[in-house]
Design a protein around this motif. Sequence first.
Motif, PDB file in Angstrom:
ATOM      1  N   PRO A   1       0.721  -1.677   0.092  1.00 29.86           N
ATOM      2  CA  PRO A   1      -0.036   0.589   0.110  1.00 29.86           C
ATOM      3  C   PRO A   1       1.428   1.630   0.106  1.00 29.86           C
ATOM      4  O   PRO A   1       1.293   1.881   1.215  1.00 29.86           O
ATOM      5  CB  PRO A   1      -0.448  -0.378   1.198  1.00 29.86           C
ATOM      6  CG  PRO A   1      -0.578  -1.364   1.788  1.00 29.86           C
ATOM      7  CD  PRO A   1       0.642  -1.651   1.223  1.00 29.86           C
ATOM      8  N   PRO A   2       0.798   1.643  -0.406  1.00 29.86           N
ATOM      9  CA  PRO A   2       1.064   3.948  -0.506  1.00 29.86           C
ATOM     10  C   PRO A   2       1.309   4.360   0.447  1.00 29.86           C
ATOM     11  O   PRO A   2       2.702   4.671   1.171  1.00 29.86           O
ATOM     12  CB  PRO A   2       0.549   4.466  -1.141  1.00 29.86           C
ATOM     13  CG  PRO A   2      -0.251   3.365  -2.103  1.00 29.86           C
ATOM     14  CD  PRO A   2      -0.228   2.181  -2.055  1.00 29.86           C
ATOM     15  N   GLU A   3       0.265   3.508   1.264  1.00 30.21           N
ATOM     16  CA  GLU A   3       0.358   4.187   3.237  1.00 30.21           C
ATOM     17  C   GLU A   3       1.405   4.176   3.622  1.00 30.21           C
ATOM     18  O   GLU A   3       1.987   4.415   4.335  1.00 30.21           O
ATOM     19  CB  GLU A   3      -0.631   4.810   3.127  1.00 30.21           C
ATOM     20  CG  GLU A   3      -1.981   5.253   2.573  1.00 30.21           C
ATOM     21  CD  GLU A   3      -2.024   4.511   1.640  1.00 30.21           C
ATOM     22  OE1 GLU A   3      -2.005   3.482   1.573  1.00 30.21           O
ATOM     23  OE2 GLU A   3      -3.426   4.938   0.898  1.00 30.21           O
ATOM     24  N   GLN A   4       1.784   2.665   3.478  1.00 27.56           N
ATOM     25  CA  GLN A   4       2.731   1.633   4.395  1.00 27.56           C
ATOM     26  C   GLN A   4       3.895   2.391   3.607  1.00 27.56           C
ATOM     27  O   GLN A   4       5.137   2.586   4.332  1.00 27.56           O
ATOM     28  CB  GLN A   4       2.474   0.561   4.398  1.00 27.56           C
ATOM     29  CG  GLN A   4       3.476  -0.733   4.753  1.00 27.56           C
ATOM     30  CD  GLN A   4       2.850  -1.930   4.796  1.00 27.56           C
ATOM     31  OE1 GLN A   4       1.870  -2.050   3.971  1.00 27.56           O
ATOM     32  NE2 GLN A   4       3.890  -2.876   5.214  1.00 27.56           N
ATOM     33  N   ILE A   5       4.910   2.487   2.235  1.00 27.31           N
ATOM     34  CA  ILE A   5       5.569   3.276   1.825  1.00 27.31           C
ATOM     35  C   ILE A   5       6.018   4.213   2.530  1.00 27.31           C
ATOM     36  O   ILE A   5       7.103   4.733   2.824  1.00 27.31           O
ATOM     37  CB  ILE A   5       6.037   2.898   0.613  1.00 27.31           C
ATOM     38  CG1 ILE A   5       5.439   1.418  -0.030  1.00 27.31           C
ATOM     39  CG2 ILE A   5       6.999   3.268  -0.008  1.00 27.31           C
ATOM     40  CD1 ILE A   5       6.642   0.197  -0.264  1.00 27.31           C
TER      41      ILE A   5
END
Length: 438
Positions: A266-270
Amino acid sequence: MLTTVRNFLGEKVDNSPLVLFRIFYGLLLTGESIGAILTGWVNETFIEPKFTFTIIGFEWMQPLAGDGMIYYFILMGILGILISLGLFYRVATFGFLVMWTVAYMMQKSHYNNHYYLLILLAAVMFVLPAHRSRSLDVRLGFARPEDACERICHWFFILQIMIVYVYASFHKINPDWINGSPLNIWFKYKTDYWLIGPLLGKEWMPYLIAWGGILFDGTIVFLLLHPKSRKIGFVLSLVFNLFNSAVFQIGIFPYLMILLCVFFFPPEQIRSIFFRRKPKVVPVKNSLSIPWTALVAIYFLVQLLLPLRHYAYAGPVSWTDEGHKLSWRMMLRRKSGSVNFTLVDQSTGTRSKVQLRNYLTPNQLSSFKGHPDMIWQLAQRIGAEKQAEGKEVAVFVNASISLNGHPHRALIDPKVDLTSVPWEPWKHSDWILIYEDR
C-alpha cells in the motif's frame, strides 16, 4: 467494465512507491553501467571484438572507437545518478533510454532478458511523473510538486512483472527444464563457489531449483498481491533473487526484481516507512483518459503476444532461436559444440577452412555457436570482405550442436551457401535444420 477499469487506474493515490522506485532504480542503473566497466564487460563486448554481432538490420550501430564505449557507459552511470536525484529528470530518463537501447542494439553476444526489461522500464519512467516529489527538480523549481499520481503509475509495473514471471514459469514447463538438464550442466561448473558450492553439487539440487522455479515464477505475483501472503511473497522474492544473483551473476536483474516489489505494498505503508514527513494523501476519484487507456491496452497486448510468436515458426524455439528473444525465456537451455566455416572460391572451386579466431574473440567464439542468426551474420561478413577483395565466394557451415546435454545434431544445413540466403525475420529459415528426437 471499461469504465470501472479506467476509474480504478485513474484514481489519484499516494505516489510514494513511484518516488522510492525512482531513487533506487537510478542507483541500480548507475551500478549496472559502472559495473559493466569495472568487470571488463564493456571491454570484452565492445572494445576487443573486431566484429560485433548487432541486432540484424542495425549493422550501422557500431561501438565508438578506442575507449569511447568506456565514456559512453560512464555517461549512462551519471544519468542514473541524475534519475535517482530527480535532477533534469526528463532529460536524464530519455538520455538513458536512448543510450541503453543503442547499446542493446549494438551487441547480442551477451543477450539477457533484463537488458530488454531495462528498455521497457526506461521508456515508462520517461513518461511517468516520478520526479514530482522528493527530487531536486522540485526543490529547484523545475517541476511542479505533487504527492499523488494516478494508480496506473503503480499498476503498470505490477502488470509488467506479472507478464515476466508468468511467462517465465510457462516456458519452464518443458521436459529438459523439469529434468533439471540445463541446471545440472551449469551447476557442475559452480561447485567451487563459496558457501553454496557444495549444495550445487548435490544430485537433487537441479530438480529442486527447476521445480521451485516453476512454482515461484508462477505464483509470486499473486502472493504479493494478496495482503495476507504479501510478506511471505516478499521474503520468497528476496531468497529467490539473491540466490540467482549469487549463482548466475546476472547484474542488477535480481535486485531490480526485488525493488519492483515496492509496488505491491500500500502506498501509505511505503510513505510511513520511507517518507515520514511526506503529508498523507487522500485518494481522489479520477478516470484514466481514453487515449491513455488505449495506449496502455495496446502496449500490454503486444507484451502478451510477443512471447508466443515462436509458435508461428517451425521447430522448437530452444533449438532454432526463432522467437527466442523478447519472450522471457530465461535460463532454459545450454548449447555447446563445434562450428566450422568452409570457404569456396566460386571461380576456381578451391575450398578452404575459415580461421574463426581471425574474426572473433574467444568469448564470441563460445557464445555464437548455437545461434543461427549470429552464424548467418558472420557468414555474411566474411562474404562481403572477400567480395571487397574482388573474390566471389560461397560460405558453408557445419555446426554440430548439443542442446542441454542431448546428442549433437546438425544445426545448419551444410549444403546451403549462407551468403546467398536472406535473413527471414517473419518465417522459419529452411537452412536452420529442425531438431527432431531420434
